[in-house]
Design an enzyme around this catalytic site. Structure first.
Site, PDB file in Angstrom:
ATOM      1  N   CYS A 163       0.778  -1.233  -0.043  1.00  0.00           N
ATOM      2  CA  CYS A 163      -0.073   0.026  -0.129  1.00  0.00           C
ATOM      3  C   CYS A 163       0.698   1.406   0.079  1.00  0.00           C
ATOM      4  O   CYS A 163       0.354   2.415  -0.259  1.00  0.00           O
ATOM      5  CB  CYS A 163      -0.922   0.087   1.427  1.00  0.00           C
ATOM      6  SG  CYS A 163      -1.778  -1.552   1.410  1.00  0.00           S
ATOM      7  N   HIS A 303      -4.038   7.017   6.481  1.00  0.00           N
ATOM      8  CA  HIS A 303      -3.987   5.748   5.706  1.00  0.00           C
ATOM      9  C   HIS A 303      -5.397   5.266   5.989  1.00  0.00           C
ATOM     10  O   HIS A 303      -5.931   4.731   4.845  1.00  0.00           O
ATOM     11  CB  HIS A 303      -2.941   5.017   6.368  1.00  0.00           C
ATOM     12  CG  HIS A 303      -2.994   3.431   5.630  1.00  0.00           C
ATOM     13  ND1 HIS A 303      -2.559   3.554   4.105  1.00  0.00           N
ATOM     14  CD2 HIS A 303      -2.957   2.214   6.131  1.00  0.00           C
ATOM     15  CE1 HIS A 303      -2.589   2.357   3.678  1.00  0.00           C
ATOM     16  NE2 HIS A 303      -2.667   1.570   4.870  1.00  0.00           N
ATOM     17  N   GLU A 314      -3.200   4.285  13.925  1.00  0.00           N
ATOM     18  CA  GLU A 314      -2.829   5.568  13.173  1.00  0.00           C
ATOM     19  C   GLU A 314      -3.153   6.669  14.179  1.00  0.00           C
ATOM     20  O   GLU A 314      -2.646   7.672  14.309  1.00  0.00           O
ATOM     21  CB  GLU A 314      -3.361   5.543  11.773  1.00  0.00           C
ATOM     22  CG  GLU A 314      -3.131   6.845  11.164  1.00  0.00           C
ATOM     23  CD  GLU A 314      -3.363   6.811   9.661  1.00  0.00           C
ATOM     24  OE1 GLU A 314      -2.896   7.829   8.911  1.00  0.00           O
ATOM     25  OE2 GLU A 314      -4.191   6.085   9.227  1.00  0.00           O
ATOM     26  N   LYS A 335     -10.396   6.931   1.380  1.00  0.00           N
ATOM     27  CA  LYS A 335     -10.656   5.599   1.394  1.00  0.00           C
ATOM     28  C   LYS A 335     -12.250   5.299   1.576  1.00  0.00           C
ATOM     29  O   LYS A 335     -12.767   4.669   1.004  1.00  0.00           O
ATOM     30  CB  LYS A 335      -9.818   4.630   2.077  1.00  0.00           C
ATOM     31  CG  LYS A 335      -8.479   4.749   1.686  1.00  0.00           C
ATOM     32  CD  LYS A 335      -7.479   3.585   2.489  1.00  0.00           C
ATOM     33  CE  LYS A 335      -6.094   3.458   2.037  1.00  0.00           C
ATOM     34  NZ  LYS A 335      -5.498   4.579   2.458  1.00  0.00           N
ATOM     35  N   HIS A 340      -9.625   1.143  -0.905  1.00  0.00           N
ATOM     36  CA  HIS A 340      -8.095   0.917  -0.770  1.00  0.00           C
ATOM     37  C   HIS A 340      -7.807   0.704  -2.016  1.00  0.00           C
ATOM     38  O   HIS A 340      -7.868  -0.394  -2.716  1.00  0.00           O
ATOM     39  CB  HIS A 340      -7.957   0.029   0.286  1.00  0.00           C
ATOM     40  CG  HIS A 340      -6.817   0.071   0.782  1.00  0.00           C
ATOM     41  ND1 HIS A 340      -5.481   0.908  -0.021  1.00  0.00           N
ATOM     42  CD2 HIS A 340      -5.966  -0.495   1.661  1.00  0.00           C
ATOM     43  CE1 HIS A 340      -4.400   0.839   0.481  1.00  0.00           C
ATOM     44  NE2 HIS A 340      -4.673  -0.149   1.696  1.00  0.00           N
ATOM     45  N   PHE A 399       1.338  -3.587   3.942  1.00  0.00           N
ATOM     46  CA  PHE A 399       1.838  -4.940   4.725  1.00  0.00           C
ATOM     47  C   PHE A 399       3.236  -5.241   4.573  1.00  0.00           C
ATOM     48  O   PHE A 399       3.839  -4.642   3.598  1.00  0.00           O
ATOM     49  CB  PHE A 399       0.980  -5.970   3.772  1.00  0.00           C
ATOM     50  CG  PHE A 399      -0.436  -6.219   4.214  1.00  0.00           C
ATOM     51  CD1 PHE A 399      -1.177  -5.463   5.105  1.00  0.00           C
ATOM     52  CD2 PHE A 399      -1.103  -7.236   3.441  1.00  0.00           C
ATOM     53  CE1 PHE A 399      -2.268  -5.612   5.378  1.00  0.00           C
ATOM     54  CE2 PHE A 399      -2.430  -7.290   3.497  1.00  0.00           C
ATOM     55  CZ  PHE A 399      -3.105  -6.463   4.719  1.00  0.00           C
TER      56      PHE A 399
END
Length: 412
Positions: A163, A303, A314, A335, A340, A399
């Site tokens: 990502c 994010h 976050e 998002k 995403h 990830f």
């Protein structure tokens, strides 16, 4: 002495708009890009919805032969790049091609092509595999196609960091410009992984929302009832230039890229580090690199994936870094509208961040209905907010523990 870097062109293909104008209008309207999957029949999948690109037509940019030879992720890349080049008023006949480069990534690459050709091989034999299979699938090919289309002969490669892919591409491009390796860089990312294996794989990982009875409300970052992210697709490209070069050719300037922060969690393959420790270091580095003060940051494009652990960590990271100022910031997750976009997320979300700085408007987090006591910041719920936005951060965390943060400010 490092050179200043500015944004002069934006191009996007997204689930809420296939160009930058439609995308920005969609963000301010709170347009929802999530619906039931049409790319394939998802009847056997745990998740039956995604944020697909709608009404995509590559024909103004690609002829039918080019379309047949490109995976969908490359088609999205080419259309976004064409818009960005036009938006920047970039004329390659007036540029030194050796001073114009491309860094463009994807988290997954040509998954449509991989599944199509694998099925063909199983059903009809190995000799029926397309001679274009490898060049449709490999992640670097979008960067190659863009450079070949425009004759851009400067630095050219792809990044792959889940990502965080597009943010790493943009951050690398900024550094090449700062230190004199190019005058102009196109940078971003693309993704087209809403396929049986793509959705099935993320379902197996238990990462996706399964709100099949109400997909429009499935992407709900920071909301207490969030239950997983929603897959999206699309592409984002920014034209970045040294300030001297942009001024010399009379380019319009959206904003200035101030700083870049890259870190690793070194913790877990999918879960963020406790307390968002890696995110804290990445945001701090992006602010320091941009020679900004914490109090100058007005907005964070989070994010914000709509997963339980990410949104909580976050939030913790923002509070740890900013202290009391965290509650004076606007935070939002676009998002909630686009889903995403995986390897394209960083570019599309940085485009939203740049436009927020340029227009002094914060895009909202839609589907925010029930506050979570562990997520207690101002997430700009459901409606945009007009305020002066001098400087902002775009956060992307991938990830593997990859963290990439970019700071943007008004050009002065």
């Amino acid at each position: 002495m490092r050179k200043r870097v500015v944004v002069t062109g934006i191009g996007v293909v997204t689930p809420i708009g296939n160009n930058a104008r439609e995308f920005w209008e969609g963000l301010l309207e709170g347009r929802n890009g999530v619906d039931y999957i049409t790319h394939f029949d998802p009847k056997d999948h745990d998740t039956k919805f995604a944020a697909e690109v709608k009404n995509f037509d590559p024909s103004p940019v690609l002829d039918s032969r080019e379309v047949r030879r490109m995976d969908l992720f490359s088609q999205y890349a080419m259309v976004a790049a064409a818009e960005a080049v036009q938006d920047a008023g970039l004329n390659m006949e007036q540029e030194d091609p050796n001073r114009v480069g491309v860094i463009f990534g994807s988290g997954i690459g040509g998954l449509f092509s991989f599944e199509t050709e694998h099925r063909k091989m199983l059903e009809r034999g190995v000799r029926r595999i397309s001679p274009y299979f490898i060049t449709q699938m490999i992640i670097d090919i979008a960067a190659g196609h863009i450079s070949m289309r425009y004759g851009m002969k400067g630095p050219n490669y792809a990044t792959v960091s889940a990502c965080a892919t597009a943010s790493h591409a943009i951050g690398d491009a900024v550094r090449l410009l700062r230190y004199g390796d190019a005058d102009v860089m196109l940078a971003g990312g693309s993704e087209a992984a809403i396929t049986p294996m793509g959705v099935g794989g993320f379902n197996a990982l238990k990462a996706l929302s399964t709100r099949n009875d109400d997909p429009q409300h499935a992407s709900r970052p920071f909301d207490k009832q969030r239950d997983g992210f929603v897959m999206g697709e699309g592409a984002g490209v920014l034209v970045l230039e040294t300030l001297d070069h942009a001024l010399a050719r009379g380019a319009k300037i959206y904003a200035e890229i101030r700083g870049v922060g890259f870190t690793a969690d070194a913790h877990h393959i999918t879960a963020p580090a406790p307390g968002g420790e890696g995110a804290v270091r990445a945001m701090r580095r992006a602010i320091e690199d941009g020679e900004l003060q914490l109090e100058e940051i007005d907005y964070i494009n989070a994010h914000g994936t709509s997963t339980q652990y990410n949104d909580k960590s976050e939030t913790q990271a923002i509070k740890t870094l900013f202290g009391d100022h965290a509650y004076k910031l606007n935070v939002s997750s676009t998002k909630s509208m686009t889903g995403h976009l995986l390897g394209a997320a960083g570019a599309v979300e940085l485009a939203a961040t740049v436009l927020a700085v340029h227009h002094d408007v914060i895009p909202p987090t839609i589907n925010y209905e029930e506050p979570d006591p562990e997520c207690d910041l101002n997430y700009t719920p459901n409606k945009p907010e007009k305020r002066r936005v001098y400087a902002a951060i775009s956060n992307t965390f991938g990830f593997g523990g990859h963290n990439a943060c970019i700071t943007v400010s008004k050009y002065e």
